[in-house]
Design a protein around this motif. Structure first.
Motif, PDB file in Angstrom:
ATOM      1  N   ASP A 170       0.738  -1.358  -0.039  1.00  0.00           N
ATOM      2  CA  ASP A 170       0.131  -0.136   0.093  1.00  0.00           C
ATOM      3  C   ASP A 170       0.856   1.354  -0.009  1.00  0.00           C
ATOM      4  O   ASP A 170       0.492   2.245   0.157  1.00  0.00           O
ATOM      5  N   SER A 171       2.211   1.158  -0.252  1.00  0.00           N
ATOM      6  CA  SER A 171       3.198   2.305   0.012  1.00  0.00           C
ATOM      7  C   SER A 171       2.619   3.357  -1.137  1.00  0.00           C
ATOM      8  O   SER A 171       2.489   2.896  -2.275  1.00  0.00           O
ATOM      9  N   LYS A 172       2.858   4.549  -0.639  1.00  0.00           N
ATOM     10  CA  LYS A 172       2.758   5.666  -1.474  1.00  0.00           C
ATOM     11  C   LYS A 172       3.883   6.181  -2.378  1.00  0.00           C
ATOM     12  O   LYS A 172       3.876   6.953  -3.128  1.00  0.00           O
ATOM     13  N   SER A 173       5.019   5.363  -2.064  1.00  0.00           N
ATOM     14  CA  SER A 173       6.218   5.889  -2.591  1.00  0.00           C
ATOM     15  C   SER A 173       6.340   5.255  -3.959  1.00  0.00           C
ATOM     16  O   SER A 173       6.180   4.070  -4.133  1.00  0.00           O
ATOM     17  N   ALA A 174       6.860   6.022  -5.012  1.00  0.00           N
ATOM     18  CA  ALA A 174       6.910   5.528  -6.117  1.00  0.00           C
ATOM     19  C   ALA A 174       8.008   4.577  -6.566  1.00  0.00           C
ATOM     20  O   ALA A 174       8.065   3.792  -7.241  1.00  0.00           O
ATOM     21  N   GLY A 175       9.006   4.593  -5.852  1.00  0.00           N
ATOM     22  CA  GLY A 175      10.170   3.966  -5.765  1.00  0.00           C
ATOM     23  C   GLY A 175       9.577   2.238  -5.356  1.00  0.00           C
ATOM     24  O   GLY A 175      10.089   1.523  -5.805  1.00  0.00           O
ATOM     25  N   ASP A 176       8.914   2.304  -4.189  1.00  0.00           N
ATOM     26  CA  ASP A 176       8.431   1.323  -3.324  1.00  0.00           C
ATOM     27  C   ASP A 176       7.470   0.171  -4.795  1.00  0.00           C
ATOM     28  O   ASP A 176       7.650  -0.792  -4.812  1.00  0.00           O
TER      29      ASP A 176
END
Length: 435
Positions: A217-223
């Motif tokens: 559910d991460s909001k990080s584009a890298g994740d």
């Protein structure tokens, strides 16, 4: 400098306000609530109201201590000594389940369907569709493990949206399995992500050991790029036989009822008390973060809050986000404009009588009256300004004969109606106009 409303909040204004925002009309807000109430209460749901603030411990247990809401977005209200503190509620489910347990609602017929609405609060960055005070419609059904309850809940959300007039909203349906399924899946995620620890965001590194499902559910584009690169197997493909059978049964009901949905294997819930059916409601008209709301089953929540094992599920949608979606589709939710009657006296002696007649009419029709005597031209202009259907004139001659002169503003036709017949005449006219 004049005081302004807090950042991340909205004023819902009446029609005609000079600074009204297209999406945030008070009448549109009211219509959403009226439609939701009609759909949900026809299904047997009962209205419940819970406090705007709850104990911090309830929110931590109900939302999850590792969630962004608890870690970053809670509004603390106040503290008393060693007390854990109170927070403005960030969502509605935990408070409803707490009220169910605390007030012995288990004694009511089961399963118990409840609905509520009201403001929620999150201290987050403000952008389209995400605000610090927002409003939700919330539906919960407590006391049933049946897949039929899951399917009905999904269908009710779809019915509310359809009744509102949204055409492009889509339900994304998935399942998060049972606790054993998630434990095995969490072990799979730890093994998969551990060699790539340095590529994860700080939040996801923290989640890797405690709750790896939340990485998805991460909001990080890298994740998200790493998730795509590793081709992470979705949880939906790792369901045990019981959870898989339950999900197939839910889908079977929805298919039989003609409720449209998209299968979404990527849906996850990061907390142990969530299980089995999970879904989200999406609309591209609200921007990149397209979710209007969502729902799911939470059979472990009552135990987490200190109560007996009690199955439950529910959903909520954000009213602001729904209004933005309606605006994007050009759907006009304005209520029928003005009053059926605007009544005014032609002389000071009959101002009180005009007021009395207007109050009597309100038993069957919406009526407003002037607080002072007006000339006929003023009455017609004011009635039109208010969007009235009829202008009513009451002078000394009318008062002596017990009549009101009614003018239909659209057609210009005019007639006299007896005081005793006024309410019924307006009610009948309203029916004819709607036919």
């Amino acid at each position: 400098m004049a005081l302004q409303r807090p950042k991340g909040t909205h004023d819902y204004l009446p029609e005609g306000s000079p600074k009204i925002q297209a999406a945030f009309r008070a009448s549109s807000f009211q219509t959403v609530l009226q439609i939701a109430q009609t759909v949900l209460e026809r299904s047997g749901a009962q209205f419940i109201v819970t406090p705007l603030f709850e104990e911090m411990e309830l929110v931590k247990r109900g939302v999850g201590g590792s969630s962004d809401i608890v870690r970053k977005e809670m509004f603390t209200v106040f503290y008393f000594g060693d007390h854990g503190g109170y927070v403005l509620r960030p969502e509605g489910t935990a408070g409803v389940v707490r009220a169910y347990l605390e007030n012995g609602l288990k004694q009511l017929p089961s399963p118990l369907k409840l609905w509520t609405h009201g403001p929620m609060f999150r201290a987050e960055n403000v952008h389209q569709g995400r605000y610090r005070q927002f409003h939700q419609v919330d539906y919960e059904i407590i006391g049933s493990e049946s897949a039929l309850a899951d399917a009905e809940a999904v269908a009710l959300m779809a019915q509310v949206v359809e009744t509102l007039g949204l055409k492009r909203a889509r339900i994304r349906l998935g399942s998060v399995g049972d606790q054993a399924d998630r434990q095995a899946y969490s072990a799979y995620l730890r093994e998969l992500f551990t060699p790539h620890f340095e590529q994860l965001s700080d939040d996801s590194r923290d989640r890797l050991e405690r709750n790896p499902l939340r990485i998805l559910d991460s909001k990080s584009a890298g994740d998200q790029a790493l998730i795509d690169e590793l081709q992470v197997r979705p949880l939906l493909e790792a369901l045990g036989p019981e959870a898989a059978a339950h999900f197939a049964e839910v889908r079977g009901y929805l298919d039989a009822w003609g409720v449209a949905y998209d299968l979404d294997p990527s849906i996850v819930r990061g907390l142990d008390y969530y299980n089995r059916t999970a879904w989200e409601l999406h609309h591209e008209g609200v921007g990149a973060k397209s979710a209007l709301g969502g729902g799911g089953r939470y059979d472990g929540l009552a135990e987490e809050l200190g109560g007996p094992a009690t199955p439950g599920l529910g959903w909520a949608f954000g009213i602001e986000r729904v209004l933005l979606a309606l605006e994007a589709e050009g759907v006009n939710l304005l209520l029928a404009g003005g009053p059926q009657l605007y009544l005014a006296a032609l002389d000071n002696e009959n101002v009180a009588l005009a007021a009395k007649l207007a109050l009597q009419v309100r038993s069957q029709a919406r009526a407003e009256f002037a607080y002072r005597a007006l000339k006929p031209g003023q009455i017609f202009r004011e009635a039109e300004r208010r969007g009235a259907v009829y202008a009513g004139l009451l002078g000394s001659q009318e008062a002596e004969r017990g009549v009101v002169t009614l003018k239909h503003l659209k057609s210009g036709t005019q007639r006299e109606v007896l005081f005793d017949d006024l309410a019924e005449a307006l009610a009948e006219a309203a029916v004819l106009e709607q036919a």
